[in-house]
Design an enzyme around this catalytic site. Structure first.
Site, PDB file in Angstrom:
ATOM      1  N   GLU A  61       0.848  -1.200   0.000  1.00 41.59           N
ATOM      2  CA  GLU A  61       0.000   0.000   0.000  1.00 41.59           C
ATOM      3  C   GLU A  61       0.879   1.244   0.000  1.00 41.59           C
ATOM      4  O   GLU A  61       2.067   1.158   0.358  1.00 41.59           O
ATOM      5  CB  GLU A  61      -0.894  -0.007   1.247  1.00 41.59           C
ATOM      6  CG  GLU A  61      -1.788  -1.230   1.282  1.00 41.59           C
ATOM      7  CD  GLU A  61      -2.803  -1.197   2.418  1.00 41.59           C
ATOM      8  OE1 GLU A  61      -2.763  -0.245   3.235  1.00 41.59           O
ATOM      9  OE2 GLU A  61      -3.642  -2.114   2.455  1.00 41.59           O
ATOM     10  N   ALA A  72       2.418   1.299   3.406  1.00 41.88           N
ATOM     11  CA  ALA A  72       2.954   0.076   4.029  1.00 41.88           C
ATOM     12  C   ALA A  72       3.422  -0.913   2.972  1.00 41.88           C
ATOM     13  O   ALA A  72       2.617  -1.411   2.177  1.00 41.88           O
ATOM     14  CB  ALA A  72       1.889  -0.581   4.912  1.00 41.88           C
ATOM     15  N   GLU A 128       7.258 -16.896  -3.583  1.00 40.64           N
ATOM     16  CA  GLU A 128       7.557 -15.721  -4.404  1.00 40.64           C
ATOM     17  C   GLU A 128       9.066 -15.430  -4.372  1.00 40.64           C
ATOM     18  O   GLU A 128       9.686 -15.122  -5.387  1.00 40.64           O
ATOM     19  CB  GLU A 128       6.746 -14.548  -3.829  1.00 40.64           C
ATOM     20  CG  GLU A 128       7.014 -13.226  -4.461  1.00 40.64           C
ATOM     21  CD  GLU A 128       5.971 -12.162  -4.070  1.00 40.64           C
ATOM     22  OE1 GLU A 128       4.900 -12.514  -3.547  1.00 40.64           O
ATOM     23  OE2 GLU A 128       6.254 -10.981  -4.322  1.00 40.64           O
ATOM     24  N   ARG A 129       9.651 -15.547  -3.185  1.00 38.61           N
ATOM     25  CA  ARG A 129      11.088 -15.249  -3.042  1.00 38.61           C
ATOM     26  C   ARG A 129      11.938 -16.314  -3.722  1.00 38.61           C
ATOM     27  O   ARG A 129      12.970 -16.003  -4.325  1.00 38.61           O
ATOM     28  CB  ARG A 129      11.432 -15.122  -1.544  1.00 38.61           C
ATOM     29  CG  ARG A 129      10.851 -13.855  -0.984  1.00 38.61           C
ATOM     30  CD  ARG A 129      10.935 -13.737   0.530  1.00 38.61           C
ATOM     31  NE  ARG A 129      10.240 -12.515   0.928  1.00 38.61           N
ATOM     32  CZ  ARG A 129       9.800 -12.244   2.148  1.00 38.61           C
ATOM     33  NH1 ARG A 129       9.997 -13.106   3.128  1.00 38.61           N
ATOM     34  NH2 ARG A 129       9.177 -11.116   2.400  1.00 38.61           N
ATOM     35  N   GLN A 149      44.289  -9.685 -17.838  1.00 39.67           N
ATOM     36  CA  GLN A 149      44.053 -10.453 -16.601  1.00 39.67           C
ATOM     37  C   GLN A 149      42.907  -9.853 -15.783  1.00 39.67           C
ATOM     38  O   GLN A 149      42.105 -10.567 -15.183  1.00 39.67           O
ATOM     39  CB  GLN A 149      45.328 -10.502 -15.762  1.00 39.67           C
ATOM     40  CG  GLN A 149      45.197 -11.457 -14.606  1.00 39.67           C
ATOM     41  CD  GLN A 149      46.403 -11.419 -13.693  1.00 39.67           C
ATOM     42  OE1 GLN A 149      46.861 -10.343 -13.314  1.00 39.67           O
ATOM     43  NE2 GLN A 149      46.919 -12.569 -13.351  1.00 39.67           N
ATOM     44  N   GLN A 179      30.329  -2.679 -17.280  1.00 44.87           N
ATOM     45  CA  GLN A 179      31.719  -2.191 -17.263  1.00 44.87           C
ATOM     46  C   GLN A 179      32.549  -2.873 -18.353  1.00 44.87           C
ATOM     47  O   GLN A 179      33.314  -2.209 -19.073  1.00 44.87           O
ATOM     48  CB  GLN A 179      32.324  -2.458 -15.879  1.00 44.87           C
ATOM     49  CG  GLN A 179      33.604  -1.707 -15.614  1.00 44.87           C
ATOM     50  CD  GLN A 179      33.362  -0.195 -15.546  1.00 44.87           C
ATOM     51  OE1 GLN A 179      32.253   0.251 -15.322  1.00 44.87           O
ATOM     52  NE2 GLN A 179      34.413   0.570 -15.793  1.00 44.87           N
ATOM     53  N   GLY A 206      31.553   1.630 -23.313  1.00 42.20           N
ATOM     54  CA  GLY A 206      30.474   2.528 -23.760  1.00 42.20           C
ATOM     55  C   GLY A 206      29.283   1.749 -24.293  1.00 42.20           C
ATOM     56  O   GLY A 206      28.129   2.155 -24.114  1.00 42.20           O
ATOM     57  N   THR A 238      12.671  -6.453   0.752  1.00 38.11           N
ATOM     58  CA  THR A 238      13.953  -5.793   0.440  1.00 38.11           C
ATOM     59  C   THR A 238      15.128  -6.571   1.047  1.00 38.11           C
ATOM     60  O   THR A 238      14.932  -7.427   1.923  1.00 38.11           O
ATOM     61  CB  THR A 238      13.967  -4.362   1.024  1.00 38.11           C
ATOM     62  OG1 THR A 238      13.857  -4.468   2.460  1.00 38.11           O
ATOM     63  CG2 THR A 238      12.839  -3.506   0.500  1.00 38.11           C
TER      64      THR A 238
END
Ligand SMILES: Cc1cc2nc3c(=O)[nH]c(=O)nc-3n(C[C@H](O)[C@H](O)[C@H](O)COP(=O)(O)OP(=O)(O)OC[C@H]3O[C@@H](n4cnc5c(N)ncnc54)[C@H](O)[C@@H]3O)c2cc1C
Length: 394
Positions: free
Chosen positions: A142, A145, A257-258, A294, A351, A355, A380
């Site tokens: 929500e 929450a 779900e996890r 390397q 990385q 580019g 989280t």
């Protein structure tokens, strides 16, 4: 005289993991070929438009939406590892939002109906969900929450033989397209953890308002909704599971779900690793492939070690899950670690691309943006650490 063979170690293991059988590998091949032929070609377009509903119907026809559900409901009757295979193979669509939209349907919103639902609810919601004729979403979070599930404010109040629901839910995946929502509500604010109840709510009922489509950092192919519920009347038969036990029901749901999130994160990390490996062998700088430096080789070694560690943790935890355990500590560890290393791997792959990694064309930056959600959604990192820490009695 024949030369004595020299015993040498293998460079790398090649056996498949012991949780998987030939049947799982056949399933993997058939999902993979569907994903590559019918989904991946649309990945770019769906980033702009969100993926279309026909994907559910098509996956329903192919039997992919009910892999672990019993045949009596139209499922395939497979074991838990089939769900892992689906989550892993969906990552080959190169479209994180698509994988998430499907996973919310198959592994988040419908499992509580299978486990806690009445036979009527299974016929009305699980069966059409498995066919891809109804689309599901799950409403926990929500505006006020998220991590603190017990702090939700959406109320369901008994009125005769109906309940009246008021409140709002946010960040709801599939919220715009869904036919129904598995909704977490508070039915008794004074009863603590025993004051929550789940409902199955049809999204076309009067008072269900799909407020707006939310704009996100990644997972663009999925739709994410802010929903309001204003005096929504549902019959008692819309209660999912036991009145007052919704908090425990949803804590059960979150474990699956996890697990699926962790499996998908590892597979997505492996995919971007593989693509980057190829890139590093082709791209040259200072007269040699960049893979010959390397420092680059060590980046791959670090990434591969993290991916393999996460995969072992996910598979071993899945094996516990499939054998009837409810290992909240290990599931939380798998979710935390897989999410973190997947983001680290995607970042390192950017990385290594230089580019090009920053350009949309190479689809590495998108993987990073999509995977970044895994450290937030379904609990989280910080919440996972709390769960793991508390499991030691701290
Ligand atoms: C793209 C997307 C899709 C989603 N899909 C769904 C969905 O389909 N259904 C659904 O219900 N939800 C969904 N969510 C919501 C998601 O599960 C929540 O965002 C998540 O659980 C975090 O809740 P929050 O956003 O309210 O963050 P908050 O709870 O406000 O957390 C903010 C910060 O505080 C930290 N924090 C909170 N509590 C503690 C604590 N006790 N200790 C330490 N740190 C703490 C958090 O770790 C975080 O860093 C989705 C979210 C996103 C972004």
């Amino acid at each position: 005289m024949a030369a004595t063979p020299v015993l040498k170690p293998d460079h790398a293991g090649s056996r498949r993991h012991f949780i998987f059988t030939d049947e799982h590998e056949q399933l993997r091949e058939s999902i993979h070929s569907f994903v590559v032929k019918e989904l991946r070609p649309h990945a770019e377009e769906w980033e702009e438009t969100t993926f279309p509903d026909w994907v559910f119907q098509r996956m329903g026809e192919l039997g992919f939406l009910g892999l672990t559900y019993p045949e009596e409901y139209g499922g395939q009757g497979g074991d838990y590892y089939c769900a892992l295979v689906l989550a892993e193979e969906m990552t080959h669509a190169n479209c994180g939002g698509l994988g998430m939209g499907i996973a919310v349907h198959t592994d988040m919103a419908t499992p509580p109906i299978h486990l806690f639902g009445s036979d009527r609810q299974k016929q009305d919601y699980l069966v059409p969900s498995i066919k891809g004729e109804k689309i599901a979403c799950l409403g926990i979070t929500e505006p006020d929450a998220g991590s603190d599930v017990a702090g939700i404010k959406t109320r369901a109040v008994k009125d005769g033989d109906e309940y009246v629901i008021n409140g709002s839910k946010t960040y709801i995946t599939n919220g715009h397209r869904a036919d129904f929502i598995v909704l977490v509500t508070k039915t008794d604010p004074d009863a603590g953890y025993d004051g929550f109840t789940l409902f199955i709510v049809d999204m076309d009922l009067p008072g269900v308002i799909r407020e707006k489509k939310l704009q996100k950092m990644g997972m663009h192919a999925s739709d994410t909704a802010l929903l309001a519920f204003q005096d929504v009347r549902v019959p008692e038969s819309a209660v999912l599971g036991q009145v007052g036990k919704g908090f425990y029901h949803i804590m059960w749901e979150l474990q699956g779900e996890r697990m699926i999130g962790a499996a998908g994160a590892v597979a997505a990390a492996q995919n971007v690793f593989d693509r980057t490996l190829q890139y590093a062998q082709e791209r040259t700088a200072f007269g040699r492939p960049i893979s010959k430096f390397q420092v680059t080789r060590h980046k791959f070694a670090e990434m591969a070690t993290k991916i393999e560690t996460a995969r072992q943790l996910v598979y071993t935890t899945a094996w516990r899950f499939a054998n009837g355990e409810y290992p909240v500590r290990e599931i939380s560890m798998a979710k935390l670690y897989a999410s973190r290393i997947a983001v680290e791997v995607a970042d390192e792959c950017i990385q290594i691309h230089g580019g090009a990694g920053y350009m949309k064309e190479y689809n590495v930056e998108r993987v990073w943006r999509d995977l970044r959600l895994n450290r937030i959604g379904a609990g989280t990192d910080e919440v996972m650490l709390e769960v793991i820490g508390k499991s030691y009695g701290l």
